[in-house]
Design a protein around this motif. Structure first.
Motif, short mmCIF file in Angstrom:
data_model
loop_
_atom_site.label_atom_id
_atom_site.label_comp_id
_atom_site.label_asym_id
_atom_site.label_seq_id
_atom_site.Cartn_x
_atom_site.Cartn_y
_atom_site.Cartn_z
N ARG A 34 26.51 -32.29 -38.36
CA ARG A 34 27.22 -31.06 -38.73
C ARG A 34 28.11 -31.02 -39.91
N GLU A 35 28.22 -30.09 -40.74
CA GLU A 35 28.70 -30.05 -42.08
C GLU A 35 30.23 -29.82 -41.65
N VAL A 36 31.17 -30.79 -42.40
CA VAL A 36 32.43 -30.73 -42.15
C VAL A 36 33.14 -29.56 -42.90
N PRO A 37 33.97 -28.72 -42.22
CA PRO A 37 34.66 -27.42 -42.96
C PRO A 37 35.36 -28.18 -43.99
N TRP B 127 31.28 -34.57 -31.89
CA TRP B 127 30.33 -35.87 -32.08
C TRP B 127 29.35 -35.46 -33.29
N ASP B 128 29.03 -34.39 -33.34
CA ASP B 128 28.08 -34.02 -34.29
C ASP B 128 28.64 -33.94 -35.66
N LEU B 129 30.20 -33.81 -35.71
CA LEU B 129 30.97 -33.73 -37.08
C LEU B 129 31.03 -35.39 -37.40
N ILE B 130 31.34 -36.12 -36.42
CA ILE B 130 31.51 -37.62 -36.46
C ILE B 130 30.11 -38.23 -36.97
N GLY B 131 29.19 -37.75 -36.13
CA GLY B 131 27.80 -38.36 -36.62
C GLY B 131 27.29 -37.72 -37.73
N VAL C 193 37.86 -36.19 -40.84
CA VAL C 193 36.44 -36.45 -40.27
C VAL C 193 35.81 -37.79 -40.88
N ASN C 194 36.11 -38.14 -42.08
CA ASN C 194 35.79 -39.25 -42.77
C ASN C 194 36.38 -40.42 -42.41
N MET C 195 37.70 -40.21 -41.67
CA MET C 195 38.20 -41.34 -41.19
C MET C 195 37.96 -41.63 -39.88
N LEU C 196 37.42 -40.84 -38.99
CA LEU C 196 36.90 -40.86 -37.68
C LEU C 196 35.50 -41.46 -37.99
N ARG C 197 34.74 -41.19 -38.88
CA ARG C 197 33.51 -41.62 -39.13
C ARG C 197 33.71 -43.13 -39.33
N ALA C 198 34.62 -43.58 -40.03
CA ALA C 198 34.89 -45.00 -40.45
C ALA C 198 34.97 -45.62 -39.33
#
Length: 68
Positions: free
Chosen positions: A46-49, A39-43, A57-62
């Motif tokens: 947290r920095e994305v590896p 959730w921290d990555l999506i939100g 992660v960018n696709m999940l954020r969208a």
């Protein structure tokens, strides 16, 4: 976590059939994260590896914008 479930459902609806190779491996790696870490990555808390996880992660954020 319900929020993760909603985002993951939307992600699979949009992108599930096209996941293969490096993208599929990156997605599987994210599923090993704890609910809070994912959730921290999506939100964006947290920095994305670097590497293939970044694209997923960018696709999940969208998808998270649509799931809200």
């Amino acid at each position: 976590m319900l929020e993760n479930d909603l985002v993951l459902q939307e992600f699979m609806r949009r992108h599930g059939e096209g996941l293969e190779g490096e993208r599929l491996n990156a997605f599987r790696a994210l599923l090993d994260y704890s609910d809070g870490d994912l959730w921290d990555l999506i939100g964006g808390r947290r920095e994305v590896p670097s590497g293939p996880l970044t694209e997923i992660v960018n696709m999940l954020r969208a998808c998270s914008v649509q799931a809200e």
